[in-house]
Enzyme design. Structure first.
Site, mmCIF file in Angstrom:
data_model
loop_
_atom_site.group_PDB
_atom_site.id
_atom_site.type_symbol
_atom_site.label_atom_id
_atom_site.label_comp_id
_atom_site.label_asym_id
_atom_site.label_seq_id
_atom_site.Cartn_x
_atom_site.Cartn_y
_atom_site.Cartn_z
ATOM 1 N N GLY B 19 0.797 -1.225 0.000
ATOM 2 C CA GLY B 19 0.000 0.000 0.000
ATOM 3 C C GLY B 19 0.825 1.268 0.000
ATOM 4 O O GLY B 19 0.572 2.189 -0.782
ATOM 5 N N PHE B 121 -14.430 0.468 15.679
ATOM 6 C CA PHE B 121 -13.218 -0.327 15.820
ATOM 7 C C PHE B 121 -12.592 -0.030 17.173
ATOM 8 O O PHE B 121 -12.843 1.022 17.758
ATOM 9 C CB PHE B 121 -12.233 0.005 14.692
ATOM 10 C CG PHE B 121 -11.859 -1.181 13.845
ATOM 11 C CD1 PHE B 121 -12.734 -1.662 12.885
ATOM 12 C CD2 PHE B 121 -10.632 -1.822 14.008
ATOM 13 C CE1 PHE B 121 -12.396 -2.751 12.099
ATOM 14 C CE2 PHE B 121 -10.287 -2.910 13.226
ATOM 15 C CZ PHE B 121 -11.168 -3.380 12.267
ATOM 16 N N ASP B 225 12.910 -6.918 5.353
ATOM 17 C CA ASP B 225 14.045 -6.698 4.446
ATOM 18 C C ASP B 225 14.603 -5.276 4.526
ATOM 19 O O ASP B 225 15.815 -5.088 4.565
ATOM 20 C CB ASP B 225 13.639 -7.040 3.011
ATOM 21 C CG ASP B 225 13.261 -8.518 2.867
ATOM 22 O OD1 ASP B 225 13.648 -9.307 3.758
ATOM 23 O OD2 ASP B 225 12.570 -8.857 1.906
ATOM 24 N N GLN B 244 2.839 -5.522 18.017
ATOM 25 C CA GLN B 244 1.438 -5.679 18.377
ATOM 26 C C GLN B 244 1.015 -7.136 18.274
ATOM 27 O O GLN B 244 1.261 -7.776 17.255
ATOM 28 C CB GLN B 244 0.558 -4.844 17.456
ATOM 29 C CG GLN B 244 -0.926 -5.053 17.722
ATOM 30 C CD GLN B 244 -1.761 -3.944 17.139
ATOM 31 O OE1 GLN B 244 -2.085 -3.958 15.957
ATOM 32 N NE2 GLN B 244 -2.082 -2.951 17.952
ATOM 33 N N HIS B 246 -2.162 -9.172 17.895
ATOM 34 C CA HIS B 246 -3.582 -9.018 17.559
ATOM 35 C C HIS B 246 -4.371 -10.005 18.400
ATOM 36 O O HIS B 246 -4.009 -11.168 18.482
ATOM 37 C CB HIS B 246 -3.803 -9.279 16.066
ATOM 38 C CG HIS B 246 -5.139 -8.807 15.582
ATOM 39 N ND1 HIS B 246 -6.311 -9.422 15.971
ATOM 40 C CD2 HIS B 246 -5.491 -7.780 14.775
ATOM 41 C CE1 HIS B 246 -7.326 -8.782 15.398
ATOM 42 N NE2 HIS B 246 -6.859 -7.791 14.674
ATOM 43 N N LEU B 256 -5.374 -14.276 10.554
ATOM 44 C CA LEU B 256 -6.060 -13.151 11.192
ATOM 45 C C LEU B 256 -7.583 -13.238 11.094
ATOM 46 O O LEU B 256 -8.124 -13.573 10.044
ATOM 47 C CB LEU B 256 -5.588 -11.855 10.518
ATOM 48 C CG LEU B 256 -6.267 -10.552 10.942
ATOM 49 C CD1 LEU B 256 -5.885 -10.189 12.365
ATOM 50 C CD2 LEU B 256 -5.888 -9.425 10.001
ATOM 51 N N THR B 258 -10.446 -10.418 11.684
ATOM 52 C CA THR B 258 -10.478 -8.962 11.881
ATOM 53 C C THR B 258 -11.184 -8.541 13.171
ATOM 54 O O THR B 258 -12.152 -9.171 13.613
ATOM 55 C CB THR B 258 -11.159 -8.253 10.700
ATOM 56 O OG1 THR B 258 -11.254 -6.858 11.012
ATOM 57 C CG2 THR B 258 -12.574 -8.768 10.470
ATOM 58 N N GLU B 259 -10.676 -7.439 13.716
ATOM 59 C CA GLU B 259 -11.330 -6.766 14.829
ATOM 60 C C GLU B 259 -12.725 -6.277 14.412
ATOM 61 O O GLU B 259 -13.576 -6.003 15.245
ATOM 62 C CB GLU B 259 -10.448 -5.576 15.215
ATOM 63 C CG GLU B 259 -10.812 -4.833 16.450
ATOM 64 C CD GLU B 259 -9.702 -3.830 16.792
ATOM 65 O OE1 GLU B 259 -8.518 -4.182 16.709
ATOM 66 O OE2 GLU B 259 -10.046 -2.692 17.117
ATOM 67 N N ARG B 290 -6.008 -2.874 21.222
ATOM 68 C CA ARG B 290 -5.551 -4.255 21.061
ATOM 69 C C ARG B 290 -4.620 -4.720 22.172
ATOM 70 O O ARG B 290 -4.682 -5.877 22.581
ATOM 71 C CB ARG B 290 -4.855 -4.397 19.706
ATOM 72 C CG ARG B 290 -5.838 -4.350 18.570
ATOM 73 C CD ARG B 290 -5.145 -4.417 17.225
ATOM 74 N NE ARG B 290 -6.153 -4.388 16.166
ATOM 75 C CZ ARG B 290 -5.875 -4.297 14.876
ATOM 76 N NH1 ARG B 290 -4.607 -4.191 14.481
ATOM 77 N NH2 ARG B 290 -6.837 -4.293 13.979
ATOM 78 N N HIS B 357 1.302 -9.504 15.036
ATOM 79 C CA HIS B 357 0.564 -8.942 13.911
ATOM 80 C C HIS B 357 1.276 -7.756 13.266
ATOM 81 O O HIS B 357 1.278 -7.625 12.053
ATOM 82 C CB HIS B 357 -0.804 -8.496 14.424
ATOM 83 C CG HIS B 357 -1.712 -7.930 13.379
ATOM 84 N ND1 HIS B 357 -2.042 -8.646 12.247
ATOM 85 C CD2 HIS B 357 -2.381 -6.753 13.286
ATOM 86 C CE1 HIS B 357 -2.870 -7.918 11.499
ATOM 87 N NE2 HIS B 357 -3.079 -6.762 12.102
ATOM 88 N N GLU B 391 4.950 -0.061 7.313
ATOM 89 C CA GLU B 391 5.288 -0.813 8.525
ATOM 90 C C GLU B 391 6.788 -0.835 8.811
ATOM 91 O O GLU B 391 7.199 -0.969 9.958
ATOM 92 C CB GLU B 391 4.735 -2.238 8.433
ATOM 93 C CG GLU B 391 4.729 -2.964 9.776
ATOM 94 C CD GLU B 391 3.959 -4.270 9.757
ATOM 95 O OE1 GLU B 391 3.092 -4.456 8.874
ATOM 96 O OE2 GLU B 391 4.219 -5.118 10.628
ATOM 97 N N ARG B 402 -0.597 0.263 18.091
ATOM 98 C CA ARG B 402 -1.357 0.833 16.986
ATOM 99 C C ARG B 402 -2.842 0.541 17.154
ATOM 100 O O ARG B 402 -3.220 -0.548 17.579
ATOM 101 C CB ARG B 402 -0.874 0.212 15.669
ATOM 102 C CG ARG B 402 -1.673 0.615 14.471
ATOM 103 C CD ARG B 402 -1.068 0.122 13.187
ATOM 104 N NE ARG B 402 -1.169 -1.308 12.969
ATOM 105 C CZ ARG B 402 -2.292 -1.960 12.685
ATOM 106 N NH1 ARG B 402 -3.439 -1.308 12.611
ATOM 107 N NH2 ARG B 402 -2.277 -3.269 12.490
ATOM 108 N N SER B 407 -3.360 1.371 10.380
ATOM 109 C CA SER B 407 -2.232 0.914 9.552
ATOM 110 C C SER B 407 -2.466 1.261 8.091
ATOM 111 O O SER B 407 -1.591 1.806 7.421
ATOM 112 C CB SER B 407 -2.001 -0.577 9.713
ATOM 113 O OG SER B 407 -3.176 -1.284 9.385
ATOM 114 N N LEU B 408 -3.662 0.959 7.570
ATOM 115 C CA LEU B 408 -3.927 1.293 6.165
ATOM 116 C C LEU B 408 -3.870 2.805 5.969
ATOM 117 O O LEU B 408 -3.382 3.299 4.950
ATOM 118 C CB LEU B 408 -5.282 0.742 5.719
ATOM 119 C CG LEU B 408 -5.404 -0.781 5.625
ATOM 120 C CD1 LEU B 408 -6.748 -1.175 5.000
ATOM 121 C CD2 LEU B 408 -4.279 -1.392 4.809
#
Lengths: 231, 583
Positions: B19, B121, B225, B244, B246, B256, B258-259, B290, B357, B391, B402, B407-408
């Site tokens: 992203g 959320f 990396d 974190q 999750h 995962l 999702t929350e 979280r 996570h 990230e 977070r 994050s997005l």
């Protein structure tokens, strides 16, 4: 569990061959990808792609006992005791289970897989009703794994001219989007003896899609749109 | 050596096509610059694709909302260790970047009035922490990351961005004179060829390194990396102790959940069928942040109230939402639960356990995406030529924890900001590229020569498994001083073993064993940075602001730590002062 795998390394092999592996599975090994990772820990020369291991990235598409699917969401429990793995059919093999994908992506990119709306963007979001949005369900979820196109005899025959099920599903994803303004140009582009009309509704694509999508259905809708605008 | 390597020249290089890399690439491609985007995998296979629940923006489509409330929640969620200038910047640009994604064609779910669908959320509240949750998460069912990543890739197709697919960046090249970054060395996986890609500006957008843990929601490719490249190039890493967990990874599988499940009304149960979050977070309950939920779950399990024959997980119940909500808002979750947990959530609860996570730490940057390093007493001097986002970067907007959906947002806000900053910086740079040092590529050549020359040694997979087991055992949700001391000693031994590893595969063609060996080097740097940083700051039940309201900086050279202040001053508003966090 016995797994027979297509092996070919152009750096050392004159021709491809099949290699048998006996895999000792642990209770935590649920999916075919777990078995492949276990084989690789013993024989690291085995090459295959993998990433998310949950069926959303589309990396580990393989031909599993003659049928295309994703290794990471194929349950070992659902497979017979002896499994044969080959690379996806119809694309050149780079090595072992890794195929060369540019031809596949070239067809995807040929449908202009992006929203075209050249009116000045409003300050806020463009409005779309829940029903209009629902029209995109079953289309936008494609993960470009290539299971469908490489199961399609028309794509095997004309990979350079026939867009193939994956690309056509995305063509329809934008034709179906209430925000897109390029329907006319999109249909013009597909009105061609090969690009769209090589689909003969064999439906292998629907049969193998690991996400349960229906490219043949989408192709039918595109044809309907063409008929509609012709009359 | 550089004479032997092919050299390609660009204005800018983006390493990573998730992203943030794709968002930055879009800015650069639209500015008509020569850009190379390198990715280990085809762009839509990047791990952004796995994000589920949503992207935060105070659009106020479904509840009253304000960017300043979002800022408060993010500062509080970070345990006051996030930089408030960067957090203000992110929250103020959230609506702009999300609306832009919609204009690009992202298939957000919709409300009856045609606006973007938003759900609650964890940790996102109205009116500075009131008991009322904010509907702030903009969602495309439970496939928001997939929808976003594909949309960004599609826009890059339109912009004719130049991609180098299945190219793995290996090392940064720096100018010995002033440390400026001049490009990277990279491996073309199909041919095994290594080349130098030089540019005036290099952006690392390589994602996290969740694969340093045994149980992780992360993809195989998440091997840190960029973090490893930075460490080897002498760039310090910030706040690497903060990982974190999750709350809801599928027990045993790590995948995962999702929350957003809890956002839609699902909740957690212990073996007594008790909705235990009510005890830990009386207001927000299952939608506390979280870290709070993961600690509560771990406490329940440790105190013997876990479920299953081994009492090692808790249950996530959502059948009461009904098949309609589950099929419309959480279809991917249903698929995952059936496949990976043998549980159809329409009837059965999902067994879940806190699972690694997200990496909050990374390359230290300012809010424009420029990498900043300490120099002559100044903790934050811009390092010419290097940028980092997503990230792998530590801006720091997430501090110690977070919030879900941030994050997005981080990816697109700072991806765009870094792209803009690079375009601006490039315009003010001289036309000609700087000379490469004569030994450019030498560190990479040495790594590969060692690997290819080793006639025997330990398997990469074995060393990697020991690394993951060590981090899991010694650096988990709760951390204890003795365990961490032991963890550092074990990691040092593992780092040495990694330096003696061996691969049996000698092929030039798509040698995935070599790729995994090179990834192991990056995992080692990330894990060492994590455990050493954590040792300095092991968990205490109470926060200690007098001593620890500061960022850690880990240096590979000497395996040492230094510290720098948290930016408590925002850009334009008053600071949020640290206070006790309750939800």
């Amino acid at each position: 569990m016995k797994i027979t795998i297509y092996r070919y390394d152009p750096d050392k092999d004159e021709r491809p061959y099949l290699q048998d592996y006996q895999v000792k599975l642990e209770p935590s090994d649920r999916m075919l990808l777990d078995a492949l990772v276990r084989i690789k820990a013993e024989d690291e020369t085995l090459a295959f792609r993998r990433s998310c291991r949950e069926g959303v990235c589309g990396s580990d598409a393989l031909n599993i006992n003659g049928r295309n699917g994703l290794a990471c969401i194929t349950r070992i429990a659902d497979l017979p005791e002896h499994v044969t793995l080959r690379p996806l059919p119809g694309l050149p093999v780079i090595r072992d289970l890794i195929v060369d994908m540019p031809q596949f992506f070239k067809q995807y990119e040929s449908v202009r897989p992006y929203l075209v709306n050249d009116s000045p963007p409003p300050e806020r979001e463009r409005l779309q009703s829940p029903a209009e949005r629902e029209a995109l369900n079953g289309l936008y979820e494609c993960i470009l794994c290539a299971c469908c196109s490489t199961a399609c005899p028309s794509f095997w025959w004309n990979p350079d001219k026939f867009v193939g099920p994956a690309g056509l599903l995305q063509a329809y994803r934008f034709l179906a989007d209430s925000r897109d303004q390029a329907a006319g140009a999109r249909l013009d582009d597909l009105e061609d003896p090969y690009r769209l009309f090589r689909c003969h509704s064999i439906m292998n694509c629907v049969d193998v899609c690991p996400k349960g999508l229906n490219p043949t259905g989408a192709i039918g809708r595109i044809k309907e749109m063409m008929v509609k605008r012709a009359v | 050596m550089s004479g032997a390597l092919a050299v390609r020249s660009f204005d800018a290089i983006v390493v990573g096509a998730g992203g943030s890399g794709l968002r930055a690439a879009l800015e650069l491609a639209r500015a008509d610059l020569r850009v190379a985007v390198l990715s280990k995998v085809f762009p839509t296979r990047s791990h952004t694709v796995a994000a589920q629940g949503g992207i935060a923006a105070p659009l106020a489509n479904a509840s009253e909302d304000h960017w300043h409330w979002h800022m408060y929640d993010t500062v509080k969620g970070s345990d006051y260790l996030g930089d408030q200038d960067a957090i203000e910047y992110m929250c103020r640009r959230a609506n702009e970047v999300v609306v832009e994604l919609e204009h690009m064609g992202m298939p957000f779910d919709r409300l009856e009035n045609g606006r973007i669908y938003q759900r609650p959320f964890g940790g996102h509240t109205q009116n500075y922490g009131s008991p009322k949750m904010a509907m702030r998460s903009c969602a495309a069912a439970d496939r928001t990351g997939h929808a976003m990543l594909h949309t960004l890739y599609q826009q890059n197709v339109r912009a004719k961005t130049q991609f180098f697919v299945e190219w793995m960046a290996l090392d940064l090249i720096r100018d010995p004179a002033d440390g400026a970054v001049l490009g990277v060395t990279a491996l073309e996986m199909e041919t095994g060829e290594v080349s130098i890609l030089r540019a005036k500006a290099t952006l690392l957008a390589t994602g996290g390194a969740g694969r340093i843990y045994w149980a992780t929601t992360n993809a195989f490719i998440n091997t840190g990396d960029g973090v490893g490249m930075a460490a080897r190039a002498g760039i310090p890493l910030e706040d690497m102790e903060f990982w974190q967990f999750h709350p809801t990874g599928v027990a045993g599988a790590g995948v995962l959940i999702t929350e957003g499940v809890r956002g839609e009304g699902g909740y957690l149960l212990n073996k007594n069928g008790e909705r235990f979050m009510e005890r830990y977070a009386p207001n927000a309950k299952d939608l506390a942040s979280r870290d709070v939920v993961s600690r509560a779950m771990t406490t329940e399990i440790k105190e013997g109230r876990g479920c299953g024959p081994d009492a090692d997980h808790v249950l996530l119940k959502l059948d009461h939402l009904g098949p309609e909500v589950i099929n419309q808002r959480l279809p991917g979750i249903r698929e995952i639960a059936i496949k990976f947990a043998n549980a159809d959530p329409v009837r059965d609860p999902i067994p879940v356990v806190p699972t690694v996570h997200y990496q909050m730490g990374g390359l230290p940057t300012n809010y424009l995406g420029q990498v900043v390093v300490p120099k002559r007493g100044d903790p934050e001097v811009v390092l010419p030529g290097l940028y980092a986002v997503g990230e792998c970067a530590c801006v720091s907007v997430h501090g110690a924890n977070r919030l879900g959906t941030n994050s997005l947002l981080d990816l697109v806000v700072f991806g765009k900001a870094a792209g803009e900053c690079m375009v601006k910086d490039l315009r003010s740079m001289p036309e000609a590229l700087r000379e490469l040092p004569r030994d450019a590529g030498e560190p990479t050549r040495a790594r590969l020569a060692r690997l290819d020359g080793a006639a025997s040694g330990e398997r990469v997979a074995e060393v990697g498994n020991d690394l993951r087991r060590t981090m899991q055992a010694h650096c988990g949700v709760f951390r204890f001083p003795e365990m961490l001391v032991e963890g550092v000693a074990k990691m040092k031994a593992i780092a040495e073993r990694a330096g003696r590893s061996f691969i049996a595969d000698r092929s030039k063609v798509f040698n995935t064993a070599r790729v995994e060996a090179l990834e192991l080097d990056n995992l080692v740097e990330t894990a060492m940075a994590t455990v050493v940083s954590a040792q300095a700051r092991s968990d205490y039940p109470e926060r200690d602001d007098a001593n620890w309201l500061k960022h850690t900086l880990w240096h590979k050279d000497g395996n040492r730590l230094e510290y720098k202040p948290v930016h408590v001053k925002p850009l334009s508003v008053d600071s949020f002062e640290p206070k006790v966090r309750t939800y």
